[in-house]
Design a protein around this motif. Structure first.
Motif, PDB file in Angstrom:
ATOM      1  N   PHE A 266       0.792  -1.234   0.000  1.00 54.30           N
ATOM      2  CA  PHE A 266       0.000   0.000   0.000  1.00 54.30           C
ATOM      3  C   PHE A 266       0.824   1.286   0.000  1.00 54.30           C
ATOM      4  CE2 PHE A 266       0.337  -1.308   4.476  1.00 54.30           C
ATOM      5  CZ  PHE A 266       0.653  -0.143   5.142  1.00 54.30           C
ATOM      6  N   PRO A 267       2.001   1.383   0.674  1.00 54.98           N
ATOM      7  CA  PRO A 267       2.742   2.643   0.567  1.00 54.98           C
ATOM      8  C   PRO A 267       3.149   2.950  -0.878  1.00 54.98           C
ATOM      9  CG  PRO A 267       3.544   1.351   2.418  1.00 54.98           C
ATOM     10  CD  PRO A 267       2.660   0.451   1.624  1.00 54.98           C
ATOM     11  N   GLY A 268       3.484   1.895  -1.624  1.00 54.65           N
ATOM     12  CA  GLY A 268       3.880   2.084  -3.011  1.00 54.65           C
ATOM     13  C   GLY A 268       2.740   2.507  -3.913  1.00 54.65           C
ATOM     14  N   TRP A 269       1.553   1.969  -3.671  1.00 56.09           N
ATOM     15  CA  TRP A 269       0.408   2.358  -4.492  1.00 56.09           C
ATOM     16  C   TRP A 269       0.107   3.849  -4.351  1.00 56.09           C
ATOM     17  CZ3 TRP A 269      -1.561   0.038  -8.456  1.00 56.09           C
ATOM     18  CH2 TRP A 269      -1.468  -1.345  -8.573  1.00 56.09           C
ATOM     19  N   PHE A 270       0.131   4.364  -3.143  1.00 57.50           N
ATOM     20  CA  PHE A 270      -0.237   5.759  -2.934  1.00 57.50           C
ATOM     21  C   PHE A 270       0.873   6.729  -3.341  1.00 57.50           C
ATOM     22  CE2 PHE A 270      -3.057   3.753   0.393  1.00 57.50           C
ATOM     23  CZ  PHE A 270      -4.227   3.958  -0.324  1.00 57.50           C
ATOM     24  N   SER A 271       2.102   6.269  -3.289  1.00 61.26           N
ATOM     25  CA  SER A 271       3.229   7.166  -3.581  1.00 61.26           C
ATOM     26  C   SER A 271       3.685   7.091  -5.028  1.00 61.26           C
ATOM     27  CB  SER A 271       4.409   6.829  -2.660  1.00 61.26           C
ATOM     28  OG  SER A 271       4.888   5.517  -2.919  1.00 61.26           O
ATOM     29  N   GLY A 272       2.946   6.380  -5.885  1.00 64.68           N
ATOM     30  CA  GLY A 272       3.326   6.298  -7.291  1.00 64.68           C
ATOM     31  C   GLY A 272       4.430   5.318  -7.560  1.00 64.68           C
ATOM     32  N   GLY A 273       4.597   4.337  -6.680  1.00 62.82           N
ATOM     33  CA  GLY A 273       5.674   3.375  -6.828  1.00 62.82           C
ATOM     34  C   GLY A 273       5.345   2.197  -7.719  1.00 62.82           C
ATOM     35  N   ASP A 274       4.149   2.193  -8.311  1.00 68.36           N
ATOM     36  CA  ASP A 274       3.777   1.122  -9.224  1.00 68.36           C
ATOM     37  C   ASP A 274       3.448   1.733 -10.584  1.00 68.36           C
ATOM     38  OD1 ASP A 274       2.005  -0.894 -10.638  1.00 68.36           O
ATOM     39  OD2 ASP A 274       2.484  -2.029  -8.828  1.00 68.36           O
ATOM     40  N   THR A 275       3.940   1.134 -11.665  1.00 66.62           N
ATOM     41  CA  THR A 275       3.742   1.699 -13.004  1.00 66.62           C
ATOM     42  C   THR A 275       2.267   1.784 -13.387  1.00 66.62           C
ATOM     43  OG1 THR A 275       3.969  -0.488 -14.019  1.00 66.62           O
ATOM     44  CG2 THR A 275       5.968   0.855 -13.809  1.00 66.62           C
ATOM     45  N   LYS A 276       1.432   1.022 -12.726  1.00 73.46           N
ATOM     46  CA  LYS A 276      -0.002   1.073 -13.032  1.00 73.46           C
ATOM     47  C   LYS A 276      -0.641   2.371 -12.548  1.00 73.46           C
ATOM     48  CE  LYS A 276       0.024  -3.919 -12.470  1.00 73.46           C
ATOM     49  NZ  LYS A 276       1.432  -3.909 -12.020  1.00 73.46           N
ATOM     50  N   SER A 277       0.098   3.099 -11.713  1.00 80.84           N
ATOM     51  CA  SER A 277      -0.417   4.378 -11.217  1.00 80.84           C
ATOM     52  C   SER A 277       0.741   5.229 -10.711  1.00 80.84           C
ATOM     53  CB  SER A 277      -1.433   4.145 -10.095  1.00 80.84           C
ATOM     54  OG  SER A 277      -2.078   5.332  -9.740  1.00 80.84           O
ATOM     55  N   LEU A 278       1.478   5.799 -11.640  1.00 81.42           N
ATOM     56  CA  LEU A 278       2.652   6.606 -11.278  1.00 81.42           C
ATOM     57  C   LEU A 278       2.270   7.936 -10.659  1.00 81.42           C
ATOM     58  CD1 LEU A 278       4.863   5.932 -14.426  1.00 81.42           C
ATOM     59  CD2 LEU A 278       5.203   5.013 -12.121  1.00 81.42           C
ATOM     60  N   THR A 279       1.096   8.456 -11.007  1.00 81.73           N
ATOM     61  CA  THR A 279       0.601   9.715 -10.438  1.00 81.73           C
ATOM     62  C   THR A 279      -0.816   9.473  -9.900  1.00 81.73           C
ATOM     63  OG1 THR A 279      -0.144  10.401 -12.643  1.00 81.73           O
ATOM     64  CG2 THR A 279       2.009  11.194 -11.909  1.00 81.73           C
ATOM     65  N   PRO A 280      -0.927   8.812  -8.750  1.00 76.03           N
ATOM     66  CA  PRO A 280      -2.230   8.334  -8.283  1.00 76.03           C
ATOM     67  C   PRO A 280      -3.129   9.372  -7.635  1.00 76.03           C
ATOM     68  CG  PRO A 280      -0.512   7.703  -6.748  1.00 76.03           C
ATOM     69  CD  PRO A 280       0.189   8.325  -7.921  1.00 76.03           C
ATOM     70  N   LEU A 281      -2.645  10.583  -7.397  1.00 75.74           N
ATOM     71  CA  LEU A 281      -3.458  11.574  -6.683  1.00 75.74           C
ATOM     72  C   LEU A 281      -4.608  12.069  -7.547  1.00 75.74           C
ATOM     73  CD1 LEU A 281      -3.957  13.411  -4.242  1.00 75.74           C
ATOM     74  CD2 LEU A 281      -2.274  15.009  -5.209  1.00 75.74           C
TER      75      LEU A 281
END
Length: 441
Positions: A266-281
């Motif tokens: 979960f820290p990676g998902w929110f911080s853009g650490g996964d290519t599926k959502s690099l800018t998740p905000l």
């Protein structure tokens, strides 16, 4: 600390089961009659909550208007159609498997331990597991024994949500409240964790009177139990702050232990650490902070910079991979308590005063009781506060469903079929259709 215990679970996995085979006794489990110490089994019930943390985070915020997916097919989270079945392996399958493993471990403790406190903790964990399952999937399979029949597939039939609440979750939490002490020891379940979760359950059910009673007990007893709001919002999150005074219950995470969820945490998902959502905000969350600050005369909400990075369009609330996933903290309880009070006809002043410590910590003024002078206005103010306080903690989508505000907040008419998520297709197939799929999927 529980995290230390987890490092030995490779040798202590007394309980292990595939979710596809919920009607089987795990082949490597010792006979219940031969066990006298169920501490390891209880630790397993705690451990299996690991695998539910990241899927719950993604479902709670990416399904709602806090976070966005970019790489196909992951934007299906924002489309409200049948496409979510494509994400079974990454989200719904691990979530389902982890929680039923936790339930099976808890059942073994409940059925066989002679230690009342162990049984209380196990009932808390079983209730927590089923609460997560019904909020995500709606009707679910219920198993309340450590040794279910290996031949009776009818036990896999999904039970109505109301029955799961009334026959499993609520009784388990009531039993846990009676069995557990108020002190939080090594992050384990306590009476106030069970009482706070029960208040949350009643809020989900729309039983505001019962919710207020349970939440009031937590609020009024918190200080004596060492449960207090952190003075600084930043001190709630991050590995260095695990088990701080605001945390009533958290799933303790250790990155050195492999669990059912083997993807970006979960820290990676929110911080853009996964290519599926690099800018998740999601821009809608930025607008929510704007609105809170504008309503307070333009003062800066101190939570803003500690939650979102508007330059890089990411979330910054979470840090490294070994921090705990917060299941329940005092600010959450206070917000629910204020909401219950308002729904039960309390004066605006009494309901909104509950929020003052949360707003003061955020650098904001108390809400004006003379302006927010109707139940509807107070309700919206609490919803707005809840959103920015708990952003990226997996609450948003479930709050929208609970409060009936999905369409209004998401800006479109959404079929209620998509208020819940798809049952893993593998479970439907493995049960020969005894476990049915949710409508729309």
């Amino acid at each position: 600390m529980m995290k230390t215990v987890y490092r030995f679970l490779g040798a202590l996995l007394i309980i292990s089961a595939c979710s596809e085979d919920l009607d089987q006794v795990p082949p490597n489990i010792a006979s219940a009659n031969s066990l006298t110490d169920f501490a390891g089994v209880l630790n397993a019930a705690y451990f299996y909550q690991h695998g539910s943390a990241t899927p719950m985070a993604v479902m709670g915020d990416f399904r709602a208007d806090n976070s966005l997916m970019a790489e196909e097919p992951y934007p299906e989270f924002d489309r409200f159609g049948s496409g979510l079945v494509l994400m079974e392996d990454q989200f719904f399958g691990p979530f389902y498997t982890a929680l039923y493993k936790s339930i099976l471990s808890a059942n073994n403790v409940i059925d066989n331990s002679m230690d009342a406190a162990e049984i209380g903790e196990a009932k808390f964990l079983r209730a927590l597991s089923y609460f997560k399952l019904v909020r995500v999937f709606g009707d679910v399979t219920v198993n309340l024994t450590a040794e279910p029949s290996v031949s009776d597939l009818s036990i896999l039939v999904r039970q109505p949500v109301a029955d799961v609440y009334n026959n499993v979750i609520i009784p388990d939490l009531q039993d846990a409240i009676g069995a557990l002490g108020t002190s939080i020891v090594d992050g384990r379940a306590s009476r106030y964790a069970a009482q706070g979760l029960l208040g949350k359950v009643y809020m989900q059910m729309g039983n505001f009177s019962s919710a207020e009673t349970e939440l009031a007990a937590v609020v009024n007893g918190a200080t004596a139990a060492g449960i207090t709001l952190q003075g600084n919002f930043a001190d709630i999150f991050g590995e260095a702050n695990d088990l701080n005074s605001e945390i009533i219950f958290a799933t303790q995470i250790s990155s050195s232990i492999t669990d059912e969820y083997g993807f970006t945490e979960f820290p990676g998902w929110f911080s853009g650490g996964d290519t599926k959502s690099l800018t998740p905000l999601d821009a809608d969350l930025i607008a929510a902070f704007d609105a809170v600050e504008a309503a307070d005369g333009g003062n800066t909400d101190l939570r803003r910079a500690l939650t979102i990075d508007e330059t890089n369009n990411i979330g910054v609330k979470w840090g490294g991979l070994d921090q705990d996933w917060i299941e329940l903290r005092l600010a959450d309880v206070l917000l629910l308590y204020a909401e219950a009070m308002n729904e039960n006809g309390s004066t605006p002043e009494n309901a909104l005063d509950v929020l003052d410590p949360i707003r003061t910590r955020a650098g904001l003024n108390p809400l004006d009781h003379t302006t927010l002078n109707t139940q509807a206005l107070v309700r919206q103010a609490i919803y707005d506060e809840r959103r920015v306080e708990l952003a990226f903690e997996g609450h948003r989508w479930f709050d929208l469903v609970r409060t009936g505000t999905v369409d209004a907040e998401m800006g479109e008419a959404i079929n209620s079929n998509y208020h819940v998520f798809p049952i893993p297709v593998s479970e439907v197939l493995a049960s020969d259709g005894v476990i049915t799929q949710n409508d729309g999927y």
